[in-house]
Scaffold this motif. Structure first.
Motif, PDB file in Angstrom:
ATOM      1  N   ALA A 196       0.826  -1.202   0.000  1.00  0.00           N
ATOM      2  CA  ALA A 196       0.000   0.000   0.000  1.00  0.00           C
ATOM      3  C   ALA A 196       0.860   1.251   0.000  1.00  0.00           C
ATOM      4  N   ALA A 197       0.312   2.284  -0.650  1.00  0.00           N
ATOM      5  CA  ALA A 197       0.991   3.572  -0.696  1.00  0.00           C
ATOM      6  C   ALA A 197      -0.052   4.675  -0.786  1.00  0.00           C
ATOM      7  N   ARG A 198       0.314   5.860  -0.315  1.00  0.00           N
ATOM      8  CA  ARG A 198      -0.636   6.980  -0.336  1.00  0.00           C
ATOM      9  C   ARG A 198      -0.818   7.522  -1.737  1.00  0.00           C
ATOM     10  N   VAL A 199       0.269   7.852  -2.400  1.00  0.00           N
ATOM     11  CA  VAL A 199       0.204   8.453  -3.729  1.00  0.00           C
ATOM     12  C   VAL A 199       1.236   7.770  -4.616  1.00  0.00           C
ATOM     13  N   VAL A 200       0.800   7.272  -5.754  1.00  0.00           N
ATOM     14  CA  VAL A 200       1.721   6.635  -6.697  1.00  0.00           C
ATOM     15  C   VAL A 200       1.382   7.128  -8.102  1.00  0.00           C
ATOM     16  N   VAL A 201       2.359   7.666  -8.787  1.00  0.00           N
ATOM     17  CA  VAL A 201       2.110   8.086 -10.162  1.00  0.00           C
ATOM     18  C   VAL A 201       1.962   6.855 -11.044  1.00  0.00           C
ATOM     19  N   GLY A 202       1.256   7.015 -12.146  1.00  0.00           N
ATOM     20  CA  GLY A 202       0.927   5.878 -12.991  1.00  0.00           C
ATOM     21  C   GLY A 202       2.118   5.058 -13.441  1.00  0.00           C
ATOM     22  N   SER A 203       3.201   5.742 -13.817  1.00  0.00           N
ATOM     23  CA  SER A 203       4.376   5.041 -14.331  1.00  0.00           C
ATOM     24  C   SER A 203       5.115   4.246 -13.259  1.00  0.00           C
ATOM     25  N   ARG A 204       4.763   4.461 -11.984  1.00  0.00           N
ATOM     26  CA  ARG A 204       5.471   3.799 -10.884  1.00  0.00           C
ATOM     27  C   ARG A 204       4.585   2.821 -10.132  1.00  0.00           C
ATOM     28  N   MET A 205       3.419   2.543 -10.636  1.00  0.00           N
ATOM     29  CA  MET A 205       2.476   1.710  -9.882  1.00  0.00           C
ATOM     30  C   MET A 205       2.926   0.257  -9.751  1.00  0.00           C
ATOM     31  N   LEU A 206       3.791  -0.209 -10.629  1.00  0.00           N
ATOM     32  CA  LEU A 206       4.300  -1.585 -10.527  1.00  0.00           C
ATOM     33  C   LEU A 206       5.738  -1.627 -10.014  1.00  0.00           C
ATOM     34  N   SER A 207       6.171  -0.546  -9.425  1.00  0.00           N
ATOM     35  CA  SER A 207       7.517  -0.501  -8.854  1.00  0.00           C
ATOM     36  C   SER A 207       7.441  -0.714  -7.351  1.00  0.00           C
ATOM     37  N   SER A 208       8.157  -1.706  -6.850  1.00  0.00           N
ATOM     38  CA  SER A 208       8.080  -2.034  -5.428  1.00  0.00           C
ATOM     39  C   SER A 208       8.579  -0.881  -4.554  1.00  0.00           C
ATOM     40  N   SER A 209       9.470  -0.064  -5.086  1.00  0.00           N
ATOM     41  CA  SER A 209      10.021   1.042  -4.304  1.00  0.00           C
ATOM     42  C   SER A 209       8.989   2.142  -4.038  1.00  0.00           C
ATOM     43  N   SER A 210       7.846   2.098  -4.715  1.00  0.00           N
ATOM     44  CA  SER A 210       6.794   3.092  -4.514  1.00  0.00           C
ATOM     45  C   SER A 210       5.944   2.797  -3.289  1.00  0.00           C
ATOM     46  N   TYR A 211       6.102   1.608  -2.708  1.00  0.00           N
ATOM     47  CA  TYR A 211       5.192   1.148  -1.655  1.00  0.00           C
ATOM     48  C   TYR A 211       5.932   0.973  -0.327  1.00  0.00           C
ATOM     49  N   PRO A 212       5.563   1.721   0.695  1.00  0.00           N
ATOM     50  CA  PRO A 212       6.231   1.576   1.995  1.00  0.00           C
ATOM     51  C   PRO A 212       5.624   0.518   2.920  1.00  0.00           C
ATOM     52  N   TYR A 213       4.417   0.072   2.605  1.00  0.00           N
ATOM     53  CA  TYR A 213       3.735  -0.865   3.507  1.00  0.00           C
ATOM     54  C   TYR A 213       3.474  -2.176   2.788  1.00  0.00           C
ATOM     55  N   TRP A 214       3.760  -3.290   3.481  1.00  0.00           N
ATOM     56  CA  TRP A 214       3.702  -4.619   2.860  1.00  0.00           C
ATOM     57  C   TRP A 214       3.032  -5.627   3.782  1.00  0.00           C
ATOM     58  N   GLY A 215       2.369  -6.596   3.148  1.00  0.00           N
ATOM     59  CA  GLY A 215       1.855  -7.730   3.880  1.00  0.00           C
ATOM     60  C   GLY A 215       2.920  -8.804   4.017  1.00  0.00           C
ATOM     61  N   GLN A 216       2.529  -9.923   4.615  1.00  0.00           N
ATOM     62  CA  GLN A 216       3.490 -10.988   4.902  1.00  0.00           C
ATOM     63  C   GLN A 216       3.642 -11.964   3.742  1.00  0.00           C
ATOM     64  N   GLY A 217       2.742 -11.920   2.791  1.00  0.00           N
ATOM     65  CA  GLY A 217       2.838 -12.777   1.612  1.00  0.00           C
ATOM     66  C   GLY A 217       2.041 -14.057   1.732  1.00  0.00           C
ATOM     67  N   THR A 218       1.661 -14.599   0.579  1.00  0.00           N
ATOM     68  CA  THR A 218       0.967 -15.877   0.514  1.00  0.00           C
ATOM     69  C   THR A 218       1.540 -16.673  -0.662  1.00  0.00           C
ATOM     70  N   GLN A 219       1.785 -17.955  -0.442  1.00  0.00           N
ATOM     71  CA  GLN A 219       2.438 -18.784  -1.457  1.00  0.00           C
ATOM     72  C   GLN A 219       1.428 -19.254  -2.493  1.00  0.00           C
ATOM     73  N   VAL A 220       1.781 -19.096  -3.753  1.00  0.00           N
ATOM     74  CA  VAL A 220       1.004 -19.648  -4.864  1.00  0.00           C
ATOM     75  C   VAL A 220       1.912 -20.620  -5.610  1.00  0.00           C
ATOM     76  N   THR A 221       1.458 -21.857  -5.732  1.00  0.00           N
ATOM     77  CA  THR A 221       2.216 -22.885  -6.442  1.00  0.00           C
ATOM     78  C   THR A 221       1.347 -23.465  -7.539  1.00  0.00           C
ATOM     79  N   VAL A 222       1.842 -23.391  -8.763  1.00  0.00           N
ATOM     80  CA  VAL A 222       1.121 -23.926  -9.922  1.00  0.00           C
ATOM     81  C   VAL A 222       1.911 -25.127 -10.432  1.00  0.00           C
ATOM     82  N   SER A 223       1.354 -26.299 -10.240  1.00  0.00           N
ATOM     83  CA  SER A 223       2.075 -27.523 -10.580  1.00  0.00           C
ATOM     84  C   SER A 223       1.097 -28.662 -10.768  1.00  0.00           C
ATOM     85  N   SER A 224       1.476 -29.573 -11.674  1.00  0.00           N
ATOM     86  CA  SER A 224       0.657 -30.764 -11.872  1.00  0.00           C
ATOM     87  C   SER A 224       1.186 -31.916 -11.019  1.00  0.00           C
TER      88      SER A 224
END
Length: 126
Positions: A98-126
């Motif tokens: 999460a971030a307060r303000v992010v310009v469009g060109s930086r919305m997929l840049s991790s450095s734009s976001y100061p707050y993070w969750g703990q993560g969840t594992q996704v595994t795609v496998s047969s």
């Protein structure tokens, strides 16, 4: 207090679907930006999708366009990532951020976001 909690990860076969949830507190989703990122051990964290509440702008990385959808349920402080047609290369730990303000060109840049969750594992496998 800012808190982000992801859920919904798991093991799925190629071609299958999962829906990730990110429950957010301490942010005003009508104005702030929430992003989904993923990371494989030994590789850099990469932006997957993001939604900017102030104007509804949505962005996706190229290889998930048409397969993943980011959304927010009206009136709820939860952001979803619907993932369809999953591929083995989608396997990663998925984080919301999460971030307060992010310009469009930086919305997929991790450095734009100061707050993070703990993560969840996704595994795609047969």
């Amino acid at each position: 207090q800012v808190q982000l909690v992801e859920s919904g990860g798991g093991l799925v076969q190629p071609g299958g679907s999962l829906r990730l949830s990110c429950e957010v507190s301490g942010f005003f989703l009508d104005y702030d930006t929430i992003g989904w990122f993923r990371q494989v051990p030994g590789k850099e964290r990469e932006g997957v999708s993001a939604l900017r509440g102030s104007d509804g702008k949505v962005v996706y990385r190229d290889d998930v366009k048409g397969r993943f959808t980011i959304s927010r349920e009206s009136g709820k402080d939860t952001i979803y990532l619907q993932m369809n047609s999953l591929r083995p290369e989608d396997t990663a730990i998925y984080y919301c951020a999460a971030a307060r303000v992010v310009v469009g060109s930086r919305m997929l840049s991790s450095s734009s976001y100061p707050y993070w969750g703990q993560g969840t594992q996704v595994t795609v496998s047969s």
